[in-house]
Design a protein around this motif. Structure first.
Motif, mmCIF file in Angstrom:
data_model
loop_
_atom_site.group_PDB
_atom_site.id
_atom_site.type_symbol
_atom_site.label_atom_id
_atom_site.label_comp_id
_atom_site.label_asym_id
_atom_site.label_seq_id
_atom_site.Cartn_x
_atom_site.Cartn_y
_atom_site.Cartn_z
ATOM 1 N N GLY A 1 0.802 -1.210 0.000
ATOM 2 C CA GLY A 1 0.000 0.000 0.000
ATOM 3 C C GLY A 1 0.834 1.257 0.000
ATOM 4 O O GLY A 1 2.052 1.226 -0.052
ATOM 5 N N GLY A 2 0.131 2.372 0.047
ATOM 6 C CA GLY A 2 0.792 3.660 0.023
ATOM 7 C C GLY A 2 -0.084 4.729 0.617
ATOM 8 O O GLY A 2 -1.264 4.513 0.894
ATOM 9 N N VAL A 3 0.520 5.890 0.813
ATOM 10 C CA VAL A 3 -0.216 7.010 1.399
ATOM 11 C C VAL A 3 0.237 8.323 0.766
ATOM 12 O O VAL A 3 1.410 8.490 0.432
ATOM 13 N N VAL A 4 -0.734 9.200 0.565
ATOM 14 C CA VAL A 4 -0.473 10.568 0.147
ATOM 15 C C VAL A 4 -0.791 11.433 1.359
ATOM 16 O O VAL A 4 -1.893 11.361 1.911
ATOM 17 N N LEU A 5 0.177 12.230 1.776
ATOM 18 C CA LEU A 5 -0.026 13.143 2.900
ATOM 19 C C LEU A 5 -0.233 14.535 2.327
ATOM 20 O O LEU A 5 0.697 15.143 1.797
ATOM 21 N N ALA A 6 -1.461 15.005 2.396
ATOM 22 C CA ALA A 6 -1.826 16.298 1.836
ATOM 23 C C ALA A 6 -1.874 17.327 2.961
ATOM 24 O O ALA A 6 -2.819 17.346 3.742
ATOM 25 N N THR A 7 -0.837 18.134 3.046
ATOM 26 C CA THR A 7 -0.780 19.150 4.089
ATOM 27 C C THR A 7 0.024 20.341 3.604
ATOM 28 O O THR A 7 0.964 20.194 2.827
ATOM 29 N N HIS B 1 -1.405 24.013 -5.616
ATOM 30 C CA HIS B 1 -0.494 24.864 -6.383
ATOM 31 C C HIS B 1 -0.572 26.299 -5.865
ATOM 32 O O HIS B 1 -1.653 26.844 -5.681
ATOM 33 N N GLY B 2 0.586 26.882 -5.590
ATOM 34 C CA GLY B 2 0.635 28.252 -5.096
ATOM 35 C C GLY B 2 0.678 28.351 -3.578
ATOM 36 O O GLY B 2 0.834 29.432 -3.034
ATOM 37 N N MET B 3 0.544 27.233 -2.907
ATOM 38 C CA MET B 3 0.602 27.233 -1.447
ATOM 39 C C MET B 3 1.764 26.353 -0.989
ATOM 40 O O MET B 3 2.024 25.314 -1.576
ATOM 41 N N SER B 4 2.429 26.788 0.042
ATOM 42 C CA SER B 4 3.502 26.006 0.681
ATOM 43 C C SER B 4 4.587 25.583 -0.296
ATOM 44 O O SER B 4 5.069 24.456 -0.250
ATOM 45 N N SER C 1 3.495 16.238 -5.190
ATOM 46 C CA SER C 1 2.553 16.634 -6.237
ATOM 47 C C SER C 1 1.931 17.965 -5.870
ATOM 48 O O SER C 1 1.650 18.234 -4.706
ATOM 49 N N LYS C 2 1.713 18.776 -6.872
ATOM 50 C CA LYS C 2 0.975 20.018 -6.702
ATOM 51 C C LYS C 2 -0.311 19.843 -7.512
ATOM 52 O O LYS C 2 -0.282 19.357 -8.629
ATOM 53 N N TYR C 3 -1.409 20.218 -6.911
ATOM 54 C CA TYR C 3 -2.657 20.084 -7.653
ATOM 55 C C TYR C 3 -3.285 21.455 -7.842
ATOM 56 O O TYR C 3 -3.043 22.380 -7.080
ATOM 57 N N MET C 4 -4.039 21.560 -8.924
ATOM 58 C CA MET C 4 -4.686 22.816 -9.241
ATOM 59 C C MET C 4 -6.140 22.525 -9.608
ATOM 60 O O MET C 4 -6.401 21.813 -10.578
ATOM 61 N N PRO C 5 -7.058 23.055 -8.802
ATOM 62 C CA PRO C 5 -8.474 22.838 -9.143
ATOM 63 C C PRO C 5 -8.829 23.604 -10.417
ATOM 64 O O PRO C 5 -8.279 24.665 -10.682
ATOM 65 N N PHE C 6 -9.712 23.019 -11.184
ATOM 66 C CA PHE C 6 -10.187 23.700 -12.387
ATOM 67 C C PHE C 6 -11.652 23.375 -12.571
ATOM 68 O O PHE C 6 -12.172 22.427 -12.004
ATOM 69 N N GLY C 7 -12.312 24.190 -13.327
ATOM 70 C CA GLY C 7 -13.732 23.991 -13.583
ATOM 71 C C GLY C 7 -14.442 25.326 -13.608
ATOM 72 O O GLY C 7 -13.820 26.381 -13.634
ATOM 73 N N PRO C 8 -15.759 25.269 -13.577
ATOM 74 C CA PRO C 8 -16.544 26.508 -13.606
ATOM 75 C C PRO C 8 -16.239 27.364 -12.374
ATOM 76 O O PRO C 8 -16.022 26.834 -11.276
ATOM 77 N N VAL C 9 -16.202 28.662 -12.559
ATOM 78 C CA VAL C 9 -15.888 29.600 -11.481
ATOM 79 C C VAL C 9 -16.781 29.363 -10.268
ATOM 80 O O VAL C 9 -16.316 29.376 -9.130
#
Length: 177
Positions: free
Chosen positions: A73-79, A110-113, A128-136
């Protein structure tokens, strides 16, 4: 000892023979989760204090790292929390989950920390850096929630900008000379 929910989830996955794959997040949908819990007659899942939140995240991170160290298994620590990142990185090294591997990954918006992301990456961890996208109308409420949950990060963003300016200067100097 980690939060009971963290342990129950791992125990249930192990009993069912499911490979562990978790993304542990510090923030959630604070206002909507509290309202939903209240409407269902449950206690709010949101911690009473920020220190309780930090403690729970750090304990669950440590618990999950111990689970994946010698097992599958594995883990992503999102902080975005620098202290939590440092604690998790130290624990990972202690357990032999250092350098880039597929068992552990850190993630930030993305843009934080940016300083945390660069530090973890330079220490050999997958980031990993993530960037939300979609309708405003969908993205803005999400970003506002993230800002609310990470109020303390506003002070750190100045530090991030300072580090980025320094790096940009270094790269420009290297390109010119």
């Amino acid at each position: 000892m980690p939060k009971r929910g963290c342990m129950l989830t791992v125990t249930a996955a192990e009993k069912m023979g499911i490979l562990l794959g978790f993304k542990l997040v510090r923030g959630a949908y604070m206002s909507t989760e509290a309202k939903l819990a209240e409407s269902l007659g449950y206690r709010s899942p949101i911690h009473d204090t920020i220190d309780d939140t930090h403690k729970c995240f750090n304990e669950c991170s440590s618990f999950m790292l111990e689970k994946i160290a010698d097992g599958p298994g594995g883990v992503v620590l999102a902080t975005h929390n620098v202290e939590s990142g440092k604690l998790a990185a130290a624990k990972a090294h202690e357990l032999g989950i250092g350098k880039v591997n597929h068992k552990l990954e850190f993630a930030q918006l993305h843009g934080m920390s940016e300083a945390l992301s660069f530090g973890l990456s330079n220490a050999g961890f997958q980031v990993s850096k993530y960037m939300p996208f979609g309708p405003v109308e969908t993205v803005m409420p999400y970003l506002l929630r993230r800002a609310e949950e990470n109020r303390g990060m506003l002070a750190a963003s100045g530090f991030d900008r300072q580090l980025m300016r320094k790096e940009l200067g270094r790269r420009l100097k290297a390109a010119v000379f």
